[in-house]
Design a protein around this motif. Structure first.
Motif, mmCIF file in Angstrom:
data_model
loop_
_atom_site.group_PDB
_atom_site.id
_atom_site.type_symbol
_atom_site.label_atom_id
_atom_site.label_comp_id
_atom_site.label_asym_id
_atom_site.label_seq_id
_atom_site.Cartn_x
_atom_site.Cartn_y
_atom_site.Cartn_z
ATOM 1 N N ILE A 103 0.833 -1.205 0.000
ATOM 2 C CA ILE A 103 0.000 0.000 0.000
ATOM 3 C C ILE A 103 0.875 1.265 0.000
ATOM 4 O O ILE A 103 0.543 2.253 -0.642
ATOM 5 C CB ILE A 103 -1.042 0.006 1.142
ATOM 6 C CG1 ILE A 103 -2.119 1.054 0.841
ATOM 7 C CG2 ILE A 103 -0.396 0.250 2.491
ATOM 8 C CD1 ILE A 103 -3.428 0.819 1.539
ATOM 9 N N PHE A 149 -12.368 3.254 6.568
ATOM 10 C CA PHE A 149 -11.128 3.363 5.801
ATOM 11 C C PHE A 149 -9.969 3.776 6.703
ATOM 12 O O PHE A 149 -10.130 4.635 7.571
ATOM 13 C CB PHE A 149 -11.269 4.430 4.709
ATOM 14 C CG PHE A 149 -11.933 3.973 3.451
ATOM 15 C CD1 PHE A 149 -11.275 4.060 2.243
ATOM 16 C CD2 PHE A 149 -13.222 3.471 3.463
ATOM 17 C CE1 PHE A 149 -11.884 3.658 1.064
ATOM 18 C CE2 PHE A 149 -13.848 3.061 2.295
ATOM 19 C CZ PHE A 149 -13.179 3.160 1.101
ATOM 20 N N SER A 150 -8.815 3.181 6.482
ATOM 21 C CA SER A 150 -7.592 3.630 7.153
ATOM 22 C C SER A 150 -7.066 4.853 6.396
ATOM 23 O O SER A 150 -7.490 5.129 5.266
ATOM 24 C CB SER A 150 -6.535 2.525 7.126
ATOM 25 O OG SER A 150 -6.066 2.343 5.787
ATOM 26 N N ASP A 209 -4.192 5.192 4.978
ATOM 27 C CA ASP A 209 -3.567 4.725 3.740
ATOM 28 C C ASP A 209 -4.621 4.439 2.665
ATOM 29 O O ASP A 209 -4.454 4.799 1.502
ATOM 30 C CB ASP A 209 -2.726 3.467 3.982
ATOM 31 C CG ASP A 209 -1.427 3.758 4.727
ATOM 32 O OD1 ASP A 209 -1.034 4.943 4.816
ATOM 33 O OD2 ASP A 209 -0.808 2.794 5.201
ATOM 34 N N GLU A 210 -5.707 3.802 3.056
ATOM 35 C CA GLU A 210 -6.777 3.506 2.105
ATOM 36 C C GLU A 210 -7.437 4.780 1.591
ATOM 37 O O GLU A 210 -7.810 4.868 0.415
ATOM 38 C CB GLU A 210 -7.821 2.589 2.749
ATOM 39 C CG GLU A 210 -7.309 1.191 3.021
ATOM 40 C CD GLU A 210 -8.221 0.379 3.915
ATOM 41 O OE1 GLU A 210 -8.224 -0.859 3.758
ATOM 42 O OE2 GLU A 210 -8.935 0.953 4.769
ATOM 43 N N VAL A 261 -5.154 6.270 -1.075
ATOM 44 C CA VAL A 261 -5.274 5.523 -2.333
ATOM 45 C C VAL A 261 -6.578 5.922 -3.029
ATOM 46 O O VAL A 261 -6.589 6.236 -4.230
ATOM 47 C CB VAL A 261 -5.199 3.995 -2.094
ATOM 48 C CG1 VAL A 261 -5.606 3.235 -3.334
ATOM 49 C CG2 VAL A 261 -3.798 3.603 -1.650
ATOM 50 N N TRP A 262 -7.678 5.955 -2.305
ATOM 51 C CA TRP A 262 -8.974 6.288 -2.905
ATOM 52 C C TRP A 262 -8.986 7.710 -3.459
ATOM 53 O O TRP A 262 -9.462 7.939 -4.582
ATOM 54 C CB TRP A 262 -10.098 6.104 -1.880
ATOM 55 C CG TRP A 262 -11.461 6.291 -2.472
ATOM 56 C CD1 TRP A 262 -12.172 5.378 -3.183
ATOM 57 C CD2 TRP A 262 -12.264 7.470 -2.414
ATOM 58 N NE1 TRP A 262 -13.382 5.925 -3.583
ATOM 59 C CE2 TRP A 262 -13.459 7.204 -3.118
ATOM 60 C CE3 TRP A 262 -12.103 8.727 -1.835
ATOM 61 C CZ2 TRP A 262 -14.482 8.148 -3.255
ATOM 62 C CZ3 TRP A 262 -13.118 9.667 -1.978
ATOM 63 C CH2 TRP A 262 -14.292 9.375 -2.676
#
Length: 121
Positions: free
Chosen positions: A4, A80-81, A83-84, A87-88
């Motif tokens: 990630i 969501f974290s 990091d997520e 990314v999104w």
């Protein structure tokens, strides 16, 4: 580097250090650190010194990009974290078109928030 982290590195084009943000906004660096702690800004540790850095796209002349905090809150509430979320925010979405971050910068926050809320379902 995790998978990630590598994805974030590939997606986010530019980063700012917290002292640079504080200088831009005319704040002491501890105020910017507090924004990160409160969750108003997402910062990740990067580089050889593992210093905290924020995506440059999150920052405008006077503060976080309009609607960024609300969008991040919706995504966190959806599980969501950080990091997520990164990314999104920086992944192309043909239905917008562009990335959610580009849409926020172009005052298309309603569409971004709709998609963020739909992620919770």
């Amino acid at each position: 580097m995790s998978e990630i982290e590598a994805k974030i590195e590939a997606l986010v084009p530019a980063w700012l250090y917290l002292p640079d943000i504080s200088e831009k906004w005319g704040l002491v660096v501890t105020e910017v650190r507090n924004m990160v702690k409160k969750g108003d800004l997402i910062a990740v540790r990067r580089g050889p010194n593992r210093s905290l850095q924020v995506p440059a796209a999150f920052i405008d002349e006077t503060g976080p990009v309009k609607h960024l905090i609300g969008t991040v809150t919706v995504l966190r509430d959806s599980g969501f974290s950080d990091d997520e979320i990164l990314v999104w925010m920086f992944t192309e979405d043909p239905s917008l078109p562009g990335t959610p971050m580009q849409a926020l910068c172009e005052n298309r926050a309603t569409e971004v928030k709709r998609r963020a809320q739909a992620m919770a379902w």
